[in-house]
Design a protein around this motif. Structure first.
Motif, PDB file in Angstrom:
ATOM      1  N   UNK A 537       0.799  -1.403  -0.042  1.00  0.00           N
ATOM      2  CA  UNK A 537       0.112   0.151   0.224  1.00  0.00           C
ATOM      3  C   UNK A 537       0.821   1.306   0.012  1.00  0.00           C
ATOM      4  N   UNK A 538       2.153   1.079   0.417  1.00  0.00           N
ATOM      5  CA  UNK A 538       3.194   2.458   0.204  1.00  0.00           C
ATOM      6  C   UNK A 538       3.440   2.338  -1.225  1.00  0.00           C
ATOM      7  N   UNK A 539       3.140   3.513  -1.692  1.00  0.00           N
ATOM      8  CA  UNK A 539       3.506   3.659  -3.210  1.00  0.00           C
ATOM      9  C   UNK A 539       5.099   3.397  -3.695  1.00  0.00           C
ATOM     10  N   UNK A 540       5.869   3.716  -2.662  1.00  0.00           N
ATOM     11  CA  UNK A 540       7.704   3.354  -2.995  1.00  0.00           C
ATOM     12  C   UNK A 540       7.584   2.107  -2.851  1.00  0.00           C
ATOM     13  N   UNK A 541       7.066   1.197  -2.124  1.00  0.00           N
ATOM     14  CA  UNK A 541       7.208  -0.191  -2.063  1.00  0.00           C
ATOM     15  C   UNK A 541       6.604  -0.968  -3.266  1.00  0.00           C
ATOM     16  N   UNK A 542       5.367  -0.297  -3.518  1.00  0.00           N
ATOM     17  CA  UNK A 542       4.713  -1.023  -4.826  1.00  0.00           C
ATOM     18  C   UNK A 542       5.607  -0.588  -6.071  1.00  0.00           C
ATOM     19  N   UNK A 543       6.347   0.370  -6.142  1.00  0.00           N
ATOM     20  CA  UNK A 543       7.242   0.597  -7.035  1.00  0.00           C
ATOM     21  C   UNK A 543       8.230  -0.414  -7.207  1.00  0.00           C
TER      22      UNK A 543
END
Ligand code: FAD
Length: 663
Positions: A537-543
Motif C-alpha cells: 500500500x506504500x507507493x514506494x514499495x509498490x514501485x
C-alpha cells in the motif's frame, strides 16, 4: 545363446522399501521413465519401522498424503522416564514433551511401515497414471557400466546395462523362522544372512527368466545388505556392538501406568526397555536381551530368540509391574551396529540410498525417516537432470549433503544407544552406570535432530551460502559446485539458507482462508520464488515490487523457466481488505490462463484471520515488514537463496539459477 529381451529406462530403482518408494514417488510426480524392482513377492504388512518424524510428515504433505498417516497413526505427545528411586524401586522420574514445541506443524506419530508403503504406492499409481508399478520378485543379477559413457549426458546415452532376473512366487517368499506362527522380521534383521545370492542361484538352477535393461541412472535402495553396494565395491565403515535387542508388537495386558505413553525404562540391573504406544491398542516394546551374547563370530545366535524370551526379559525390567499379552502382531531381534557408507554414488550414475549406506539401532526411530529423506534429496535432482533442465553436476550434492547427515545420525545413535543400553548409575560415584540426568539431557538435545528439522545443507550451487563448497569437511570433491553468490541471510533471519523453509499461518488474499504457508510448497519438481512483497500500500514499495517483477520477467535466462521450473508464491504485509489482487500485484504473481482465468492460489497475506488468529509471518520469518525480500526454495523446500526485492535481487536470482539450469 538366445537373445535376451532388452529395454531402456531413465532411472532403475532397486528395492521398494521406504527409500525406493520415495524415489519412485518423485519419478511419478516428475513424469520420468523409471522402473522399480524388489526381490520380495509382497510388500510388508506389519511390523518393521513405525516412527514418523515431523519432517517426514511435512514431506508426505508436500506429496499430498500426510493426512492419511496423520489420521491413522498414534500420536506421541509425551515421553516418560522410569528408573529406580533411592529405595531401588522403579518409579517415574520425568515427563517431557515428545517433540520440541513450535518447530513444525506436525508432531511425531507412529504407524507401521506397511501402511506407509501403501500410501506411497497409491500416490505413485495416481501420479504415474498407473504406469509405474513395483515389479516384485525381480532382482538384478549383473551390472555393467560403460565407463567411457558416464560423462556423456546426451539423451540417447545409456551407460548402465543391468540384467534382471524374474523369480517365481515361491522363490521370492521368505521362510519364517523358529517355527512360530506369528509373523516375524528376523529375515530382514541384521542377525540373518542375506539371501540375494541364494535367490539368484536357485532361480538359475530352475532356468528362470531374465531380461536386459539399459539405464541412464540406477539407485540402490536395497537395504543394509545392498547388492548394488557390493557391485560397486563400496564399504560400510563402523562396528557392531554387543547390545542385542528384541522387538515385540503386542496388545499388552498390564498394570504399568504409562503403557500409552512413550517411555524409557531403565531397570536397576535387568537392562532397559522402551515403550512405544501404537495404533489399534498395539504397543511396541524394544527390549534389551542381556542374557543373549554374541558368539566368537561377533554375532548372536538368533535361533535362541523367541517372543517368549523377549517378554520374559521385559517382565524382569518392568517389575514390580505385571506385563503379559494374548495377541502378538509381529516380532524381531537385532544387534546394534553403526555404520556409514564410504561412497554414496559412483560417477554420478549409480547411487545408494537408505539402509544401503547407513545402519544403526532402530530405537531412536530414525532409519526409515533418514532413508526416505536420502531419496527425497536425490529424486528431484535426478528428475531435473533426466529432463535436461539441470546441469548433471548438481548430482554431486547428493553425497555432499547426505553423507554428513548419515554421520550425524550415527553419532546421535551411538550416544543414544549407549545411554539407553547402559545400567542406571547408583549414585554420583558409580562411574560405569548411566547418569539419568545425562540421559534426559541427551534426549532433549537429541529431539531437535530426531525431528529431522535440524538438517542444514552446506554451501553448493544449490545453497548460496557463499564460500567454498569443498570446505564442508566431508572429504568429497564438490569443487565444481562453488557458489557464485552469497544469499543475504540478514533479510530473513529465521529462514535459514540450507534449511527447510519453516511454516507460518498466512491468509489467501482472494478468499481469506488461513493456510500454513508450507502447504503451498508442493513437491512437483519446481523451485519456488517466494516474493515477500512487503507493504504494497506504500507507493514506494509498490514501485519496488513492480520494478522487481518487470526485471525478473525480462531476464532472457529466467523467462523460459518462470512458472515451468520456478513457481512463484507471494506473501505481502499490507491489510488484506485494503488490497486488491488485480490492482496491486503484477500479473506474473498471479498468472492468467485463457481457459481458467487468474491464479487465485499464489498471493497470500500476513494478516489477522477470522477464526485462527494472526500468523505473524513476517515477524516469525524475521523479514522486514515494509520492504520484504525474495527467497528461493529448492524443489525439496530447502532454502537456496535470499536477496533484496530490487534489481540486485533479480541479478542474484539469475546467478543462482545459472549455476543450476542448463540454459
Ligand atoms: P529396506 O526397508 O530394507 O528396503 C529394502 C528393500 O529392498 C526391501 O524391500 C528388499 O526386499 C529389497 N531388496 C533387497 N535386496 C534386493 C535386491 N538384491 N534386489 C531387489 N530388491 C532387493 N526406522 C525408523 O525410522 N523408525 C522406526 O521406528 C524404526 N523401527 C525399526 C524397527 C525394526 C525392528 C527394524 C528392523 C528397523 C526399524 N527402523 C526404523 C529402520 C527402518 O526399517 C529402515 O531404516 C528402513 O526400512 C530403511 O529403508 P530402506 O528403503 O533403505 O531399506
Amino acid at each position: 545363446a538366445k537373445e535376451l529381451p532388452e529395454s531402456q529406462c531413465d532411472v532403475l530403482i532397486v528395492g521398494a522399501g521406504p527409500a525406493g518408494l520415495m524415489l519412485a514417488t518423485w519419478m511419478a510426480r516428475c513424469g520420468i521413465n523409471a522402473r522399480i524392482v524388489d526381490k520380495r513377492s509382497t510388500k510388508i504388512f506389519n511390523g518393521q519401522a513405525d516412527g514418523l518424524q515431523s519432517r517426514s510428515l511435512e514431506i508426505f504433505d508436500s506429496f499430498g498424503f500426510a493426512d492419511r498417516a496423520w489420521k491413522e497413526a498414534n500420536h506421541m505427545l509425551e515421553m516418560c522416564m522410569w528408573n529406580p528411586g533411592e529405595d531401588g524401586t522403579l518409579r517415574r522420574s520425568d515427563r517431557i514433551p515428545d517433540a520440541i514445541v513450535g518447530l513444525s506443524r506436525f508432531t511425531q506419530i507412529v504407524l507401521h511401515q506397511g501402511r506407509i508403503e501403501r500410501f506411497f504406492l497409491d500416490n505413485i499409481k495416481k501420479h504415474s497414471k498407473d504406469s509405474l508399478r513395483v515389479e516384485r520378485a525381480v532382482l538384478p543379477e549383473s551390472l555393467s557400466i560403460s565407463e567411457d559413457l558416464c560423462d556423456d549426458y546426451s539423451p540417447e546415452t545409456y551407460p548402465l546395462k543391468v540384467q534382471l532376473r524374474h523369480l517365481t512366487e515361491e522363490e521370492a517368499t521368505p521362510a519364517q523362522s523358529n517355527g512360530t506362527t506369528v509373523e516375524d522380521g528376523l529375515f530382514r534383521s541384521n542377525l540373518a544372512d542375506d539371501d540375494t545370492d541364494d535367490l539368484i542361484a536357485q532361480s538359475r538352477a530352475n532356468a528362470g527368466s531374465t531380461e536386459v535393461v539399459r539405464a541412464k541412472f540406477m539407485v540402490g535402495c536395497d537395504g543394509a545388505h545392498s547388492w548394488t553396494r557390493r557391485q560397486l565395491g563400496f564399504q560400510l565403515e563402523g562396528e557392531p556392538t554387543d547390545y542385542i535387542w528384541g522387538v515385540l508388537d503386542v496388545i499388552p495386558i498390564t498394570d504399568f501406568p504409562d503403557i500409552r505413553e512413550r517411555c524409557a525404562v531403565h531397570s536397576a540391573s535387568s537392562g532397559s526397555l522402551m515403550v512405544i504406544p501404537r495404533e489399534n491398542k498395539l504397543v511396541r516394546l524394544y527390549i534389551q536381551l542381556t542374557e543373549i551374547k554374541p558368539d566368537a563370530s561377533g554375532r548372536a545366535d538368533r535361533s535362541k530368540i523367541t517372543p517368549d524370551t523377549i517378554i520374559k526379559a521385559a517382565q524382569k525390567i518392568i517389575a514390580p509391574y505385571k506385563l503379559t499379552y494374548e495377541y502378538c502382531d509381529w516380532w524381531t531381534a537385532y544387534q546394534i551396529g553403526q555404520r556409514v557408507g564410504t561412497n554414496f554414488d559412483y560417477k554420478n550414475r549409480v547411487f545408494l540410498a537408505g539402509d544401503a549406506v547407513h545402519t544403526h539401532s532402530p530405537k531412536a526411530g530414525q532409519g526409515m525417516n533418514v532413508s526416505m529423506q536420502d531419496a527425497f534429496n536425490l529424486g528431484w535432482k535426478l528428475a531435473l537432470v533426466v529432463k535436461g533442465v539441470a546441469q548433471p553436476s548438481i548430482l554431486k550434492t547428493y553425497q555432499s549433503e547426505r553423507r554428513r547427515i548419515a554421520q550425524d545420525l550415527i553419532n546421535f545413535d551411538h550416544k543414544f544407544s549407549r545411554l539407553f543400553s547402559g545400567r542406571p548409575a547408583k549414585d554420583v560415584l558409580d562411574e560405569s552406570g548411566v547418569n539419568m540426568t545425562e540421559f534426559k539431557d541427551a534426549f532433549v538435545t537429541g529431539n531437535m535432530f530426531a525431528s529431522g528439522l535440524s538438517v542444514d545443507y552446506g554451501s553448493s550451487m544449490l545453497v548460496a551460502k557463499g564460500g567454498d563448497a569443498a570446505e564442508q569437511g566431508d572429504g568429497t570433491d564438490v569443487s565444481s559446485s562453488k557458489t557464485q553468490i552469497a544469499g543475504k541471510q540478514e533479510l530473513a533471519t529465521n529462514i535459514k539458507l540450507g534449511m527447510r523453509l519453516p511454516s507460518c499461518k498466512v491468509l489467501n488474499q482472494s478468499d481469506a482462508r488461513p493456510w500454513h504457508f508450507q502447504e503451498w510448497f508442493k513437491s512437483d519438481g519446481r523451485f519456488r520464488l517466494v516474493v515477500f512483497a512487503g507493504n504494497v500500500l506504500s507507493p514506494a514499495q509498490k514501485e519496488r515490487l513492480y520494478a522487481f517483477c518487470t526485471k525478473f520477467t525480462a531476464s532472457t535466462f529466467l523467462a523460459p523457466h518462470i512458472h515451468k521450473d520456478i513457481g512463484i508464491l507471494t506473501c505481502h504485509s499490507a491489510k488484506r481488505t485494503e488490497t486488491e489482487l488485480l490492482r496491486d500485484f503484477p500479473e506474473v504473481l498471479h498468472p492468467f490462463d485463457s481457459k481458467t482465468g487468474w491464479d487465485y492460489n499464489s498471493v497470500f497475506v500476513d494478516d489477522l484471520s477470522y477464526h485462527e488468529g494472526h500468523g505473524e509471518a513476517y515477524k516469525n520469518y524475521g523479514v522486514e515488514k515494509e520492504r520484504g525480500c525474495v527467497v528461493v526454495t529448492r524443489p525439496d523446500q530447502y532454502v537456496g537463496f535470499i536477496g533484496e526485492l530490487d534489481g540486485e535481487g533479480v541479478k542474484g536470482v539469475e546467478t543462482f539459477f545459472q549455476g543450476i539450469f542448463i540454459s
